[in-house]
Design an enzyme around this catalytic site. Structure first.
Site, PDB file in Angstrom:
ATOM      1  N   LYS A   1       0.809  -1.222   0.000  1.00 63.28           N
ATOM      2  CA  LYS A   1       0.000   0.000   0.000  1.00 63.28           C
ATOM      3  C   LYS A   1       0.844   1.274   0.000  1.00 63.28           C
ATOM      4  CE  LYS A   1      -4.185  -1.817   1.927  1.00 63.28           C
ATOM      5  NZ  LYS A   1      -5.164  -1.859   2.979  1.00 63.28           N
TER       6      LYS A   1
ATOM      7  N   ALA B   1      -3.424  -0.083   6.875  1.00 64.51           N
ATOM      8  CA  ALA B   1      -4.827   0.020   7.298  1.00 64.51           C
ATOM      9  C   ALA B   1      -4.937   0.784   8.619  1.00 64.51           C
ATOM     10  CB  ALA B   1      -5.425  -1.369   7.442  1.00 64.51           C
TER      11      ALA B   1
ATOM     12  N   GLY C   1      -2.211  -1.221  15.704  1.00 64.05           N
ATOM     13  CA  GLY C   1      -1.622  -1.425  14.382  1.00 64.05           C
ATOM     14  C   GLY C   1      -1.399  -0.107  13.672  1.00 64.05           C
TER      15      GLY C   1
HETATM   16  P1  NAP Z   1       0.502  -3.788   6.783  1.00 58.67           P
HETATM   17  O1  NAP Z   1       0.645  -2.449   6.241  1.00 58.67           O
HETATM   18  O2  NAP Z   1       1.461  -4.858   6.363  1.00 58.67           O
HETATM   19  O3  NAP Z   1       0.582  -3.711   8.368  1.00 58.67           O
HETATM   20  C1  NAP Z   1       0.571  -4.865   9.155  1.00 58.67           C
HETATM   21  C2  NAP Z   1       0.324  -4.463  10.605  1.00 58.67           C
HETATM   22  O4  NAP Z   1       0.228  -5.654  11.381  1.00 58.67           O
HETATM   23  C3  NAP Z   1       1.471  -3.646  11.212  1.00 58.67           C
HETATM   24  O5  NAP Z   1       0.946  -2.780  12.179  1.00 58.67           O
HETATM   25  C4  NAP Z   1       2.325  -4.754  11.884  1.00 58.67           C
HETATM   26  O6  NAP Z   1       3.118  -4.283  12.944  1.00 58.67           O
HETATM   27  C5  NAP Z   1       1.207  -5.626  12.427  1.00 58.67           C
HETATM   28  N1  NAP Z   1       1.650  -6.975  12.699  1.00 58.67           N
HETATM   29  C6  NAP Z   1       1.974  -7.927  11.802  1.00 58.67           C
HETATM   30  N2  NAP Z   1       2.343  -9.050  12.445  1.00 58.67           N
HETATM   31  C7  NAP Z   1       2.244  -8.788  13.776  1.00 58.67           C
HETATM   32  C8  NAP Z   1       2.483  -9.542  14.948  1.00 58.67           C
HETATM   33  N3  NAP Z   1       2.919 -10.802  14.875  1.00 58.67           N
HETATM   34  N4  NAP Z   1       2.271  -8.962  16.150  1.00 58.67           N
HETATM   35  C9  NAP Z   1       1.835  -7.690  16.225  1.00 58.67           C
HETATM   36  N5  NAP Z   1       1.589  -6.908  15.154  1.00 58.67           N
HETATM   37  C10 NAP Z   1       1.792  -7.462  13.948  1.00 58.67           C
HETATM   38  O7  NAP Z   1      -0.987  -4.379   6.544  1.00 58.67           O
HETATM   39  P2  NAP Z   1      -2.352  -3.542   6.379  1.00 58.67           P
HETATM   40  O8  NAP Z   1      -2.574  -3.188   4.974  1.00 58.67           O
HETATM   41  O9  NAP Z   1      -2.355  -2.486   7.407  1.00 58.67           O
HETATM   42  O10 NAP Z   1      -3.460  -4.680   6.696  1.00 58.67           O
HETATM   43  C11 NAP Z   1      -3.607  -5.187   7.999  1.00 58.67           C
HETATM   44  C12 NAP Z   1      -4.835  -6.088   8.099  1.00 58.67           C
HETATM   45  O11 NAP Z   1      -6.014  -5.373   7.790  1.00 58.67           O
HETATM   46  C13 NAP Z   1      -4.813  -7.260   7.143  1.00 58.67           C
HETATM   47  O12 NAP Z   1      -5.233  -8.410   7.851  1.00 58.67           O
HETATM   48  C14 NAP Z   1      -5.836  -6.916   6.089  1.00 58.67           C
HETATM   49  O13 NAP Z   1      -6.459  -8.050   5.530  1.00 58.67           O
HETATM   50  C15 NAP Z   1      -6.825  -6.105   6.891  1.00 58.67           C
HETATM   51  N6  NAP Z   1      -7.565  -5.171   6.034  1.00 58.67           N
HETATM   52  C16 NAP Z   1      -8.923  -5.295   5.951  1.00 58.67           C
HETATM   53  C17 NAP Z   1      -9.632  -4.430   5.139  1.00 58.67           C
HETATM   54  C18 NAP Z   1     -11.120  -4.566   5.013  1.00 58.67           C
HETATM   55  O14 NAP Z   1     -11.659  -4.089   4.025  1.00 58.67           O
HETATM   56  N7  NAP Z   1     -11.788  -5.135   5.967  1.00 58.67           N
HETATM   57  C19 NAP Z   1      -8.978  -3.427   4.427  1.00 58.67           C
HETATM   58  C20 NAP Z   1      -7.596  -3.315   4.568  1.00 58.67           C
HETATM   59  C21 NAP Z   1      -6.901  -4.191   5.377  1.00 58.67           C
HETATM   60  P3  NAP Z   1       4.668  -3.825  12.702  1.00 58.67           P
HETATM   61  O15 NAP Z   1       4.603  -2.419  12.182  1.00 58.67           O
HETATM   62  O16 NAP Z   1       5.281  -3.938  14.026  1.00 58.67           O
HETATM   63  O17 NAP Z   1       5.228  -4.784  11.682  1.00 58.67           O
END
Ligand code: NAP
Length: 545
Positions: free
Chosen positions: A333, A404, A400
């Site tokens: 993203k 997102a 987080g």
């Molecule tokens: P991203 O940019 O990769 O961010 C991932 C987030 O998860 C970061 O804050 C990361 O923390 C944290 N994380 C990952 N592994 C972790 C762990 N083991 N322990 C604690 N924190 C952890 O991903 P994103 O785009 O924000 O998406 C995140 C989630 O939202 C996904 O599951 C996605 O499917 C969902 N989502 C849903 C929608 C919807 O329409 N419902 C839309 C968008 C996203 P660090 O910074 O410490 O790595």
């Protein structure tokens, strides 16, 4: 239109016939895998089944652009199959199967092609062209090819000469196709792309080969090759392989899923592509959502899952494959912004872009990339009532600070909330807080994602928003707030939608909290994207008229 071939996995002819009956509505070819059958099994039953119910197997008999629709294969273990005998044994088994197919025709007189769907015989026609035999280029098949040559001209049987590479994608794919075709065969190139760059290269080679009317089977195996299985037409391939149920080869889809989700109606070589780009993408509901919208509007457009590790490779892939837009997910993203020509306020404020559109410029001078963030309005959609009730300066907590998370924080502060932001990496938390506080002073406070923050979280517990990827399919046992006990009066919102209830949400529900999962957000943000993708597909269709 390419044929979709269902590979029959045995273990016996009876099971294969059951599978043929079940999958006949979805496929237009079958592959008989002799190596998966007991030695000495007769394939005559399969041909009898086909000729006995022409109505059921209408898609097999309807010639289309490619005549052959029954492929006989005996794959050796070293070529990814199950046959461990010698080369001579392999040739002898193949010969028997082919003779059975040929004999059946001779004995039956009126034959597979010899009757129309009402059962009226049309004497004189035969199995002509229906059967193809797949021989690996690695096999010592010199004898076989000369034996088969006679049958080829007499009965119109087709020879497929195939090459499989399960470990990569050789450099000169066009030369490989030419080598495979040398003995007058239809070349089959099945290689393993390591990313979307390789996938685009496979498509270029396949299209270059077939543009002069030559046929080929071109396939990207493995998880990165899925697009070639869904839309072989975009790869210059006349056939794609699917399985009945669980995958027989890496990356293979169930034939029913392939038909229902992606190929009803089927794409063509000019169909504009749309995709969900990221890693992982296999869990995503986006293909089903967007393809249903394209179908409703009767639009020639296809939406696919596109597994991608390198966001910088997207523009080249888009040029070659006519990708007109994409939903962007983890971990791209932020990275996709590097090639955008234009972006909306949401992308600028959050640094995250979840929708990219490749627009043709009005003057026809090439394409421009436009980025949007539909996560922000999508995220707020199920919170409208909460925000109206909570009033100004409501204290809320976001877990987080990824793409997102940032969107969630921006959306909440833009609606007057004060946000306590927690993230595993404290550096990232600080960065997001600094950037958002620059536009909305003192609206974001940081804390560590740890036990010590429990009291602070309690202060902001009216709304607890979970935006990390922990808890989604593949990490279901994860709960980033495992150290926090719910009081029961929180509104717990997890933006994950697969699974429908994460551990975080399950614990909240058990404690008596109101809960929201990511479904409503997903649907709202997807509706906004859909408007953009439909407009892009319409423009493409108008451009072609
Ligand atoms: P991203 O940019 O990769 O961010 C991932 C987030 O998860 C970061 O804050 C990361 O923390 C944290 N994380 C990952 N592994 C972790 C762990 N083991 N322990 C604690 N924190 C952890 O991903 P994103 O785009 O924000 O998406 C995140 C989630 O939202 C996904 O599951 C996605 O499917 C969902 N989502 C849903 C929608 C919807 O329409 N419902 C839309 C968008 C996203 P660090 O910074 O410490 O790595």
């Amino acid at each position: 239109m390419a044929r979709i071939c269902c590979t029959l996995p045995g273990p016996d002819i009876g099971t294969n016939i059951d599978l043929m009956r079940r999958y006949a509505p979805f496929v237009s070819a079958f592959e008989i895998r002799l190596d998966l059958l007991p030695r000495g099994a007769s394939v005559a039953g399969i041909f009898q089944e086909l000729r006995g119910d022409r109505k059921r197997y209408a898609r097999i008999f309807d010639g289309g652009e490619i005549e052959f629709s029954v492929i006989i294969t005996l794959r050796r273990t070293r070529d990814g199959g199950a046959f461990d005998g010698t080369g001579e044994e392999a040739i002898s088994i193949l010969k028997t199967a082919i003779e059975e197919a040929a004999l059946l025709k001779d004995a039956q007189g009126s034959d597979l092609h010899g009757s129309d769907l009402q059962g009226n015989d049309a004497p004189g026609s035969d199995l002509q062209g229906l059967v193809a035999v797949d021989i690996e280029i690695q096999s010592e098949a010199g004898n076989f090819v000369s034996w088969f040559d006679a049958l080829r001209s007499e009965k119109g049987f087709v020879l497929i000469r195939s090459f499989h590479d399960f470990n990569g994608c050789p450099p000169d794919l066009s030369a490989k196709l030419a080598e495979l075709a040398r003995v007058g065969a239809v070349p089959k190139l099945a290689v393993t792309p390591r990313g979307i760059d390789d996938l685009a290269r496979i498509a270029e080679a396949g299209r270059e080969w077939c543009c002069s009317g030559r046929r080929a089977i071109v396939l990207g195996m493995g998880v990165y090759g899925m697009a070639s299985r869904i839309a072989p037409e975009k790869f210059g391939s006349c056939i794609s392989f699917a399985s009945p149920g669980s995958a027989l080869a890496p990356g293979q889809l169930d034939a029913g899923v392939l038909y229902r989700e992606y190929r009803n109606p089927p794409p063509n070589e000019h169909t504009p592509l749309f995709a969900i780009v990221g890693n992982p993408v296999s869990h995503s509901k986006s293909p089903a959502f967007h393809n249903a919208r394209f179908r409703e509007k009767n639009l020639d457009a296809l939406y696919i899952p596109l597994l991608c590790d390198d966001a910088a490779a997207i523009p080249r892939f888009a040029r070659i494959m006519d990708l007109r837009g994409a939903s962007v997910t983890v971990p791209h993203k932020e990275k996709v912004r590097s090639f955008l020509d234009e972006e909306d306020q949401g992308c600028r404020h959050t640094g995250a872009c979840n929708t990219i559109i490749r627009d043709m410029q009005k003057d026809g001078a090439g394409f421009r990339w436009r980025g949007m963030n539909s996560d922000i309005p999508g995220f707020l959609h199920p919170l409208e009532q909460f925000l109206a009730d909570a009033g100004e300066n409501a204290g809320v907590c976001v877990i987080g600070a990824g793409g997102a998370g940032r969107s969630a924080v921006y959306a909440l502060v833009s609606r007057g909330c004060t946000v306590l932001l927690l993230n595993r990496s404290i550096e990232r938390t600080r960065r997001v807080a600094e950037e958002i506080n620059a536009a909305f002073p003192q609206s974001v406070i940081c804390a560590g994602l740890e036990k010590n923050s429990r009291e602070k979280i309690s202060e902001y517990r009216k709304l607890l928003v979970q935006t990390t990827s922990l808890g989604m399919k593949g990490s279901e046992t994860g709960d980033p707030l495992h150290f926090y006990q719910f009081a029961g009066d929180e509104l717990a919102y997890d933006i994950i939608y697969t699974p429908a209830e994460t551990l975080f949400l399950g614990r909240a529900k058990q404690a008596g909290c109101r809960t929201i999962n990511g479904e409503a957000m997903f649907v709202r943000q997807a509706e906004i994207q859909s408007g953009e993708f439909i407009a892009a597909a319409k423009k493409q269709a108008q451009g072609r008229e």
